[in-house]
Design a protein around this motif. Structure first.
Motif, PDB file in Angstrom:
ATOM      1  N   UNK A  42       0.846  -1.205   0.000  1.00 12.82           N
ATOM      2  CA  UNK A  42       0.000   0.000   0.000  1.00 12.82           C
ATOM      3  C   UNK A  42       0.881   1.254   0.000  1.00 12.82           C
ATOM      4  N   UNK A  43       1.932   1.250   0.816  1.00 12.61           N
ATOM      5  CA  UNK A  43       2.842   2.398   0.852  1.00 12.61           C
ATOM      6  C   UNK A  43       3.568   2.565  -0.484  1.00 12.61           C
ATOM      7  N   UNK A  44       3.922   1.435  -1.103  1.00 11.63           N
ATOM      8  CA  UNK A  44       4.597   1.511  -2.406  1.00 11.63           C
ATOM      9  C   UNK A  44       3.697   2.154  -3.449  1.00 11.63           C
ATOM     10  N   UNK A  45       2.413   1.766  -3.428  1.00 11.32           N
ATOM     11  CA  UNK A  45       1.458   2.320  -4.390  1.00 11.32           C
ATOM     12  C   UNK A  45       1.262   3.817  -4.149  1.00 11.32           C
ATOM     13  N   UNK A  46       1.125   4.179  -2.877  1.00 15.73           N
ATOM     14  CA  UNK A  46       0.969   5.599  -2.540  1.00 15.73           C
ATOM     15  C   UNK A  46       2.227   6.374  -2.947  1.00 15.73           C
ATOM     16  N   UNK A  47       3.384   5.743  -2.731  1.00 11.55           N
ATOM     17  CA  UNK A  47       4.653   6.383  -3.121  1.00 11.55           C
ATOM     18  C   UNK A  47       4.710   6.645  -4.614  1.00 11.55           C
ATOM     19  N   UNK A  48       4.257   5.651  -5.395  1.00 13.10           N
ATOM     20  CA  UNK A  48       4.230   5.817  -6.842  1.00 13.10           C
ATOM     21  C   UNK A  48       3.315   6.962  -7.248  1.00 13.10           C
ATOM     22  N   UNK A  49       2.161   7.035  -6.609  1.00 14.56           N
ATOM     23  CA  UNK A  49       1.221   8.126  -6.899  1.00 14.56           C
ATOM     24  C   UNK A  49       1.864   9.479  -6.589  1.00 14.56           C
ATOM     25  N   UNK A  50       2.545   9.523  -5.448  1.00  8.66           N
ATOM     26  CA  UNK A  50       3.239  10.768  -5.064  1.00  8.66           C
ATOM     27  C   UNK A  50       4.297  11.154  -6.090  1.00  8.66           C
ATOM     28  N   UNK A  51       5.003  10.128  -6.584  1.00 11.28           N
ATOM     29  CA  UNK A  51       6.045  10.381  -7.574  1.00 11.28           C
ATOM     30  C   UNK A  51       5.484  11.046  -8.823  1.00 11.28           C
ATOM     31  N   UNK A  52       4.372  10.506  -9.320  1.00 12.15           N
ATOM     32  CA  UNK A  52       3.755  11.078 -10.515  1.00 12.15           C
ATOM     33  C   UNK A  52       3.215  12.483 -10.231  1.00 12.15           C
TER      34      UNK A  52
END
Lengths: 458, 249
Positions: A42-52
């Motif tokens: 879940x944190x990885x997915x949120x991190x990816x969203x933040x990156x974009x």
């Protein structure tokens, strides 16, 4: 509250108390693992969203400025696609903890412990497991960061800083995960509170009704009609409506899943000629919702795989476009496969944890059957069939549904670029093998359970 | 005072319809099951310290003794669940004490029947499939196994309850299903470990009547572990185990 605190045992104490073969892999430990996996992904997915979102807010090139807003939208779609299996895994972890405590809590209820005290006790114990799992999940997220920084998007990989969620999010995770775990456990416990004898009986469950199909037919029908007719709306409006309906189709898969598995189970029972097939069919029919929870993540992955299969066609169609178009097409495939890989990993974790939990829950049953001469190979075959039969059905069906649903959008791209279908077949096969491998991790646990020779229930 | 017994149920009819693979063997004049000098230790604890036991065909033997006396360990060794550290066990003259784990599992499946205190029925299977499963494990086709199972259930007073799951049966009814499951394969010996331990006295007596009569009528021997005098009184013979030795017979 003092009573609740006195009755509550931490995960470690519960682990010690369970003793025997299960002492090495207690339901409490399994729940902690599930919470950890959920948190890390879940944190990885949120991190990816933040990156974009970061690249959209502060682009470093014209191409990035052009593409980033689209990527943010796509990242949100990935979040929506992954949220169901992640929440399902987390909720499964909470239920796992509750399931093993059912008997003890039922006894406590019969002994006079009040309903609110029972609920508070369960919430507290599950929140403890959630907290430990979340802490381990934070470490897992940190360990996964180097993996994510090797995958290029918009022509360049993310830096760790771009997909770092920040200390406030990490701190919030340590609060939210135990809270969600406690709420989920509380909901799962309703039946114990409603009737203390409710969990002690093993009776024929009511059959799932066919009206569940209507919901799915309605959602798919609405999507198809809107895609074809477009109802005179502008392009952007149609896209939003289609995305909404796509989410609805996705949601109705959860409605259809258990019913489909119960149908499969009835066929298995009717046609069973061997003890293993009969037992597997009966086990699926007994609790199709539990079987669905194991493969629900894979059902979703199959749906994603169906979408991914049309992307090479889309990439081929834009092959003559400019740099931005080519990058977008390539990244759509990369993002789709990444989403699929995470969904498969979560599904494998769900399957492995559910199988181990099943072995522990049925430890006495397995041991007694073995003492009466039932070979261990039969248990292995039943375990495998209980996962593989719904797995094949669900992954295949959901992929087919995705293809049918997306046909109006991409049309002949499926035929003109058959490599997409090959990619789909490869993904499903690989994911299926991963899930089967995950279920096999409970083999040593099964052997340990069968070594128990105490024929009298504790 | 013994309870007046009705005529035994018709297991002979069931056995007559049983496939060749599961027909109980003919009665044996000599000891069917024989153990000599059984020794079993767990760490520094000696559970069995040289036990001799003989069991004739059709005989029912109650093994009594206080907790920790070694009576359950004796049952486990005789039943091929645990290999003894020393001594011999012979079934129909064939040494079984040194069989491999796989061979012992096969022995238990083909030659023995088991009735435990509770929990041995699979909760998701209806009564008839719980009974039929034991026969199917020996290779009997499903339809035939189900037919046999229904005969056994009817013989044990459970006609009309074939489709009920264990959670829908009373404790006594569930134990009758367990007895049917133990006998459907035509075993040489039935092992019962506190089979009435979870039942009230009246229901327990009813289950013991069914267990002893049906086992005898099927031509099987019975080894029963109990600490209850009333339960033991249903058996034709009893032995007392203390500190791993037989002290009374």
């Amino acid at each position: 509250m003092r009573t609740v605190l006195a009755l509550a045992g931490g995960p470690l104490r519960a682990a010690r108390a369970s003793g025997g073969a299960g002492a090495r892999l207690t339901p409490g430990a399994l729940a902690v693992i599930a919470f950890a996996v959920t948190t890390a992904f879940a944190l990885s997915v949120v991190g990816g969203l933040r990156g974009f979102e970061g690249r959209a807010a502060d682009p470093t090139s014209d191409v990035m400025a052009d593409l980033a807003p689209t990527y943010v939208t796509l990242a949100w779609i990935a979040v929506v696609l992954l949220i169901v299996p992640l929440v399902s895994l987390g909720a499964g972890a909470a239920r796992l903890g509750v399931a093993r405590r059912d008997a003890r809590l039922s006894t406590l209820r019969l002994l006079g412990v009040t309903g609110p005290q029972t609920v508070a006790l369960t919430a507290l114990e599950t929140a403890q497991q959630g907290l430990v799992g979340a802490a381990i999940g934070l470490a897992g997220y940190g360990a996964l960061l180097p993996v994510w920084t090797r995958i290029p998007f918009m022509g360049q990989p993310f830096t760790a800083g771009e997909i770092w969620v920040g200390v406030p999010v990490l701190a919030a995770t340590l609060v939210v995960v135990p809270l969600v775990a406690a709420v989920s456990a509380t909901v799962s416990l309703r039946r114990v509170v409603v009737t203390p004898l409710g969990v002690a009986r093993r009776t024929t469950p009511p059959a799932l009704r066919w009206v569940r199909v209507l919901g799915v037919v309605g959602a798919v029908g609405a999507f198809t009609v809107v895609a074809k007719v477009q109802l005179g709306f502008e392009g952007a409006v149609v896209t939003v409506i289609l995305l909404g309906l796509l989410g609805l189709v996705l949601g109705t898969i959860n409605l259809l899943g258990p019913w489909t598995i119960s149908l499969l189970a009835r066929v298995m029972v009717r046609r069973a000629t061997t003890p293993a097939r009969l037992l597997a069919g009966r086990r699926l029919l007994d609790d199709p919702k539990a079987a669905w929870r194991v493969v629900a993540g894979l059902g979703l992955a199959g749906f994603v795989a169906g979408i991914v299969s049309v992307l090479p066609g889309l990439a081929a169609a834009t092959g003559d476009g400019d740099t931005a178009d080519r990058l977008l097409a390539q990244d759509l495939v990369t993002g789709g496969i990444l989403t699929l890989a995470i969904a498969f990993a979560v599904a494998a974790a769900s399957a492995g944890i559910a199988q181990a939990a099943s072995v522990l829950d049925r430890r006495q049953e397995y041991a007694l059957q073995h003492l009466a001469g039932v070979p261990v190979e039969l248990f292995d075959e039943v375990r495998r069939r209980v996962v593989v039969a719904p797995l094949a059905l669900v992954a295949g069906t959901s992929a087919a549904v995705a293809l049918v649903v997306l046909l109006p959008l991409f049309g002949m791209a499926l035929v003109t670029a058959p490599q997409g279908l090959l990619l789909l077949a490869g993904c499903l096969l690989g994911g299926g093998l991963l899930v089967v491998a995950a279920t096999e991790t409970s083999r040593p646990l099964m052997r340990a359970v069968l070594r128990e020779t105490d024929v009298r229930p504790g | 005072m013994s309870v007046p017994l009705p005529p035994p149920p018709p297991p002979a009819a069931a056995s007559a319809t049983a496939p060749a693979a599961v027909v109980p063997p003919a009665a044996h004049a000599a000891a069917r099951l024989s153990a000599r000098g059984l020794v079993k230790t767990f760490g520094t604890t000696t559970a069995l310290a040289g036990v001799d036991v003989d069991l004739a065909a059709g005989e029912s033997l109650a093994v009594m003794g206080p907790s920790g006396s070694g009576k359950s360990t004796l049952l486990h060794c005789l039943a091929g669940i645990l290999p003894p550290d020393a001594g011999t066990i012979a079934l129909e003259g064939r040494e079984i004490g040194r069989l491999s784990d796989r061979e012992r599992t096969l022995l238990r499946r083909e030659r023995y029947g088991f009735v435990f205190q509770f929990g041995q029925l699979l909760p998701e299977l209806p009564a008839e499939e719980n009974v039929a499963l034991a026969s199917m494990l020996l290779g009997t086709p499903r339809a035939r196994a189900l037919d046999l199972a229904r005969q056994w259930l009817a013989a044990l007073g459970l006609a009309g309850m074939e489709r009920r799951r264990p959670g829908e049966l009373s404790g006594g009814q569930a134990q009758r299903v367990a007895v049917a499951r133990a006998l459907i394969t035509g075993p040489d010996v039935v092992f019962a470990d506190e089979p009435t331990g979870a039942l009230d006295q009246t229901t327990g007596a009813d289950v013991m009547r069914v267990l002893t009569e049906t086992t005898r009528a099927a031509g099987a021997s019975l080894v029963l572990v109990t600490h209850d005098e009333n339960v033991a009184s249903w058996c034709s013979r009893r032995i007392e185990v203390r500190d791993g030795r037989v002290v009374g017979a």
